[in-house]
Design a protein around this motif. Structure first.
Motif: not given
Length: 324
Positions: A10-17
């Motif tokens: 979730l964090g990767w999809a929302y904050k980074i990617a």
């Protein structure tokens, strides 16, 4: 899916990617018990005399809840909480306690917000025997404040009496979790002192599962006025974290969209993942990434992207997700 796998994705999809198609299901699930309420709090869309015309009054049927729970289970959620919250007061539905029972029997932990005016001893005892739950209840530091912005004459004492009984039961039943929020700040009252005063209205020694905090108000997607948009824009996390559903099965933009302004699918007719990665959800995510909340009715006047405070810090987000 496990929390410790789900949250990094979730964090990767929302904050980074900045992904719009997601490899994981929703983390949080909210379904509305009813959009009927017995109060008309000044800060809530229920205070609008035309509110019922926006979405006709109705309540969730047990068969529809059973279908919803099957859909959620098919999506393999990492979190086992079901929030019975959107619009309305859940105890205005005669089926609410049976809905709680159904969620518990399906292996979920029920969470709900209530004004507690109908949460008397009989209802509390019924809840307690059904299994663990978390209730979020708004209160205030004084009778004058509470009955001017939330309740009717006599409701301050009624709600306090109901809370005192629940708190006493929480000493003996570890399944009771209570979040008591001070709403006095809506009147401009100093937050810290008001919270201290509200806390003094209740016993000093309580289980840690009984928590007190000040309510941070939002504008209900524009109900309380348009936000100041000159500040820093922050990406709303809800389309990456939460599926919010009305009692008719419509999936709306988030739990703030109590009027159902932006409908993204219907969980009574579609699977969770078909909605979650469908064209409407992906379009919503992309437009928010592009800083175009104005393209969606629920988001156009929402103050969340322009708010400040600890909610945007990664430690706060992690605690919020892991603690639910």
């Amino acid at each position: 899916m496990r929390k410790l796998t789900h949250i990094p994705q979730l964090g990767w999809a929302y904050k980074i990617a900045g992904n719009t198609a997601l490899c994981y299901p929703p983390y949080q699930y909210t379904i509305e018990i009813t959009n009927i309420c017995n109060l008309h709090c000044v800060f809530c869309p229920q205070a609008d005399p035309n509110h019922a015309a926006v979405r006709p009054h109705g309540s969730l049927h047990l068969d529809d809840l059973a279908l919803f729970l099957r859909r959620v289970t098919e999506a393999r959620p990492a979190d086992r909480h079901i929030n019975f919250t959107l619009d309305g007061e859940p105890f205005c539905s005669c089926d609410f306690l049976r809905c709680v029972d159904l969620a518990v029997s399906a292996g979920y932990f029920p969470v709900f917000a209530t004004n507690a005016t109908q949460l008397d001893r009989e209802s509390a005892d019924r809840l307690i025997t059904g299994g663990p739950f978390r209730a979020s209840i708004d209160f205030a530091s004084s009778r004058d404040i509470f009955e001017s912005i939330r309740g009717r004459a006599g409701d301050f004492d009624l709600v306090r009496r109901n809370l005192l009984y629940l708190m006493e039961q929480a000493k003996h039943h570890p399944g009771i979790h209570l979040d008591i929020h001070d709403i006095s700040s809506f009147t401009g009252t100093e937050t810290r002192e008001s919270l201290r005063k509200m806390r003094s209205l209740f016993p000093g020694r309580l289980p840690r599962r009984v928590r007190f905090a000040a309510r941070n108000f939002h504008n209900f997607c524009g109900h309380l006025g348009r936000p100041e948009t000159g500040g820093r824009y922050r990406l709303c996390p809800y389309p990456w974290t939460q599926l919010a559903v009305t009692h008719t099965g419509d999936c709306v933009a988030c739990c703030r969209d109590v009027c159902g302004r932006t409908v993204l699918g219907n969980v009574f007719r579609q699977s969770v993942m078909d909605i979650w990665n469908g064209p409407k959800y992906r379009e919503l995510r992309q437009n928010l990434i592009d800083r175009r909340p104005d393209l969606h009715a629920a988001c156009a006047a929402c103050d969340l992207p322009y708010s400040s405070g600890p909610r945007w810090k990664i430690p706060y987000m992690a605690r919020s997700l892991l603690g639910r």
